[in-house]
Design a protein around this motif. Sequence first.
Motif, short mmCIF file in Angstrom:
data_model
loop_
_atom_site.label_atom_id
_atom_site.label_comp_id
_atom_site.label_asym_id
_atom_site.label_seq_id
_atom_site.Cartn_x
_atom_site.Cartn_y
_atom_site.Cartn_z
N GLY A 18 0.79 -1.21 0.13
CA GLY A 18 0.02 0.08 0.10
C GLY A 18 1.06 1.22 -0.12
O GLY A 18 0.54 2.26 -0.81
N PRO A 19 1.99 1.39 0.93
CA PRO A 19 2.54 2.61 0.92
C PRO A 19 3.35 2.87 -0.23
O PRO A 19 3.44 4.03 -0.94
N GLU A 20 3.88 1.88 -0.88
CA GLU A 20 4.57 2.04 -2.24
C GLU A 20 3.70 2.61 -3.24
O GLU A 20 4.18 3.31 -3.97
N LEU A 21 2.60 1.70 -3.22
CA LEU A 21 1.56 2.38 -4.60
C LEU A 21 1.09 3.65 -4.32
O LEU A 21 0.65 4.50 -5.16
N LYS A 22 0.71 4.31 -2.81
CA LYS A 22 0.46 5.38 -2.49
C LYS A 22 1.53 6.56 -3.06
O LYS A 22 1.15 7.72 -3.57
N ALA A 23 2.70 6.33 -2.59
CA ALA A 23 3.53 7.31 -3.09
C ALA A 23 3.84 7.22 -4.50
O ALA A 23 4.09 8.41 -5.00
N GLU A 24 3.44 6.17 -5.14
CA GLU A 24 3.72 6.42 -6.78
C GLU A 24 2.64 6.81 -7.52
O GLU A 24 2.55 7.55 -8.40
N LEU A 25 1.22 6.61 -7.00
CA LEU A 25 0.01 7.14 -7.60
C LEU A 25 -0.80 8.17 -7.22
O LEU A 25 -1.06 8.98 -7.94
N VAL A 26 -0.60 8.59 -6.05
CA VAL A 26 -1.19 9.62 -5.27
C VAL A 26 -0.67 10.91 -6.02
O VAL A 26 -1.78 11.86 -6.53
N PRO A 27 0.41 11.35 -6.44
CA PRO A 27 0.95 12.43 -7.03
C PRO A 27 0.38 12.59 -8.46
O PRO A 27 0.31 13.68 -9.11
N ARG A 28 -0.09 11.49 -9.00
CA ARG A 28 -0.66 11.31 -10.35
C ARG A 28 -2.17 11.68 -10.53
O ARG A 28 -2.49 11.75 -11.51
N LEU A 29 -2.74 11.63 -9.32
CA LEU A 29 -4.26 11.75 -9.29
C LEU A 29 -4.60 13.30 -9.68
O LEU A 29 -3.86 14.23 -9.21
N LYS A 30 -5.83 13.43 -10.38
CA LYS A 30 -6.15 14.59 -10.73
C LYS A 30 -7.44 14.92 -10.17
O LYS A 30 -8.34 14.13 -9.64
N GLY A 31 -7.71 16.59 -10.29
CA GLY A 31 -9.07 16.90 -9.63
C GLY A 31 -8.95 17.39 -8.36
O GLY A 31 -7.89 17.76 -7.86
N LYS A 32 -10.18 17.80 -7.75
CA LYS A 32 -10.12 18.54 -6.46
C LYS A 32 -9.86 17.21 -5.31
O LYS A 32 -9.60 16.24 -5.65
N SER A 33 -9.51 17.78 -4.19
CA SER A 33 -9.03 16.96 -3.27
C SER A 33 -10.10 15.70 -2.83
O SER A 33 -9.83 14.45 -2.66
N GLN A 34 -11.31 16.37 -2.84
CA GLN A 34 -12.48 15.24 -2.88
C GLN A 34 -12.35 14.11 -3.68
O GLN A 34 -12.59 12.81 -3.49
N GLU A 35 -12.15 14.57 -4.98
CA GLU A 35 -12.11 13.61 -6.26
C GLU A 35 -10.81 12.49 -6.12
O GLU A 35 -10.98 11.66 -6.37
N ARG A 36 -9.71 13.32 -5.64
CA ARG A 36 -8.56 12.36 -5.36
C ARG A 36 -9.00 11.36 -4.33
O ARG A 36 -8.30 10.32 -4.42
N GLN A 37 -9.54 11.82 -3.46
CA GLN A 37 -9.62 10.89 -2.45
C GLN A 37 -10.41 9.71 -2.75
O GLN A 37 -10.44 8.73 -2.43
#
Length: 744
Positions: A246-265
């Motif tokens: 989980g932490p590895e994927l989070k570090a890799e993918l979260v910066p690439r998520l787009k949109g407002k904070s609610q949409e990224r969540q």
Amino acid sequence: MGDVLSTHLDDARRQHIAEKTGKILTEFLRFYEDQYGVALFNSMRHEIEGTGLPQAQLLWRKVPLEERIIFSGNLFQYQEDNKKWRNRFSLVPHNYGLVLYENKVAYERQIPPRAVINSAGYKILTSLDQYLELVGSSLPGTTPKSGSAPILKCPTQFPLILWHPSARHYYFCMMTEAEQDKWQAVLQDCVRHCNNGIPEDSKVEGPAFTDAIRMYRQSKELYGTWEMLCGNEVQILSNLVMEELGPELKAELVPRLKGKSQERQRQWIQISDAVYRMVYEQAKARFEAVLSKLQLARPAMEAVIRTDMDQIITSKEHLASKIRASILPKAEVCVRNHVQPYIPSILEALMVPTSQGFTEVRDVFFKEVTDMNLNVINEGGIDKLGEYMEKLSQLAYHPLKMHSCYEKMEPLRLDGLQQRFDVSSMSVFKQRAQIHMREQMDNAVYTFETLLHQELGKGPTKEELCKSIQRILERVLKKYDYDSSTVRKRFFREALLQITIPFLLKKLAPTCKSELSRFQELIFEDFARFILVENTYEEVVLQTVMKDILQAVKEAAVQRKHNLYRDSVVMHNSDPNLHLLAEGAPIDWGEEYGDSGCGGDPGIQQAAPVSEKRRRAKQVVSVVQDEDAGLPFEAAPEPPSPSSPDGVTELRGLLAGDLRAESPLLAGPLLNGAPVQESPQPGLAPEATSPPASPLRQLPSEKLVGLEPPKPSDQETGEQVSGPGGCPPIHTTTEDSAGVQTEF
């Protein structure tokens, strides 16, 4: 959702996840195979030598709550695909899987449910603020700005949210605080039961698995309790993989998520759930393959153990003596300086809420039996005894009546000691104590049932029966006091070991662990599957602190703290034939003493055919009785769902309309005590369609007859298929060859 997953979980990343998961599983399963032989040897040695534990005075029910329903009712569920709230008829069968139906009529007609939720590993949240805080803390950098719309809007002030660190979240809401309290108590029972997913009677596979989990995490320098050790083996193994992945994927993918904070969540929750399901399927296949291989090899291993038991024991004791001579001085100093001074404080913190909970169990049992006795005297007499006893027999599984017992454990804290001993969460100890409370309550009730049933064979008058009930109650309470003392002392010892042993192992690791490899040569090759240096080392460490733990619990009992019996007090069996009575067939109070053939339900006639009574027996009135005139979410004509993303204003109008709606009655009984209502559902908007994750297998119509409440699945995936002509989709539940149910 499909776009999010296809963008961030393309074939290359899925392949990487599969490879990473396979690597973790391979490493863990090596530990599991090693621990399997040790657990098998320990189990067979235990059968031969025994433990000498005090004999329990209370009887235990072999098949509790079979074919019963814990609770049923209506609630609103948030549909993530179309962002709308839908009214659902929900029930919890005896296996504690939350089952969601389209409505009550769908359940009565035995239409397969829309979803079956296994709640292992979930947390129950009662406010959006709690949920948003957890979501924000699990995904740093996505906290919404002040005044911005939250990730979810609830149409009432009474939400219930099932939150999981990796898997899908579930959103429900109720109309009133009373309904929220009911469902919270019920869902807490579900979580508590599903978390305890490894069977207690698993004497080899269960210990081997939990020891392998502990050894694997210690190899990663992770000591202390683990909050996600909950569910069955595959669920726990999935949590283990996600802890690292989980932490590895989070570090890799979260910066690439787009949109407002609610949409990224929202996107991250979808991605995490998809990854969790991939991990689950891979873990399930690998674990079952290894377990099958070990079970095939088990007969040969058992033959070796039976033949060489004495030699294996001698070899293990020789190894233990060498390890003890090497590490004992260091271990004793560590215990004396870092553990011994804190044992009384930890024990006191455990004893206060636990003993209060067991005292509450005693009080609730006493009150229920006394009230029943008064009812026999003042109202129904012997004619109503079957109805009264039918309710009493389910007391231990009544979420609301047991809630006052369970809540006594909530204040359990270790304060500063919790951080010192690296206890991440006290939930494992709370839930373990609560399970003991439920077991002791059911044992007391079942013992009372058995003794009363024997007394009824003498044909007592009403006055004689009331005296007998009082006399039996006093006998059962004495047995309960003894057994609850035994159970609590064992719980205290186990909890103290769970708290202190990982701390000791972590403290000793820098100076002792490097020396263990030289002891491997002391083990004969033929016995290497049954004796491991690491396990023997842990046993030696355990022995160094065990005497202090035993002494602390013994002193608490001598002081009569919290009504603990001294170890020297042995209650001999005053009812030598009592255990023989328990060997008979289960008592059916409704059949033997009720007004009708199905537990006294007036809606079921005595003359009903056997097959009809058996079918309706699965629809016994819920353990939780709804005393109100009706539920706020009675099945009424369901208007079109709100067209806005959350439709809060429109849905509030819908809820108010539900309170006033009236519908024609059907003949069948309703589980929560109200009549079944059926009404058409005109104008429903078809729900969004998403591509199926696995082939759809329709259930033949003849298979739907006699369908029992489904068991909780280990995993749930939600795909929705629109029916012909734009009608609401028909949802079926299929079961694959491995027994995992999937929602379509």
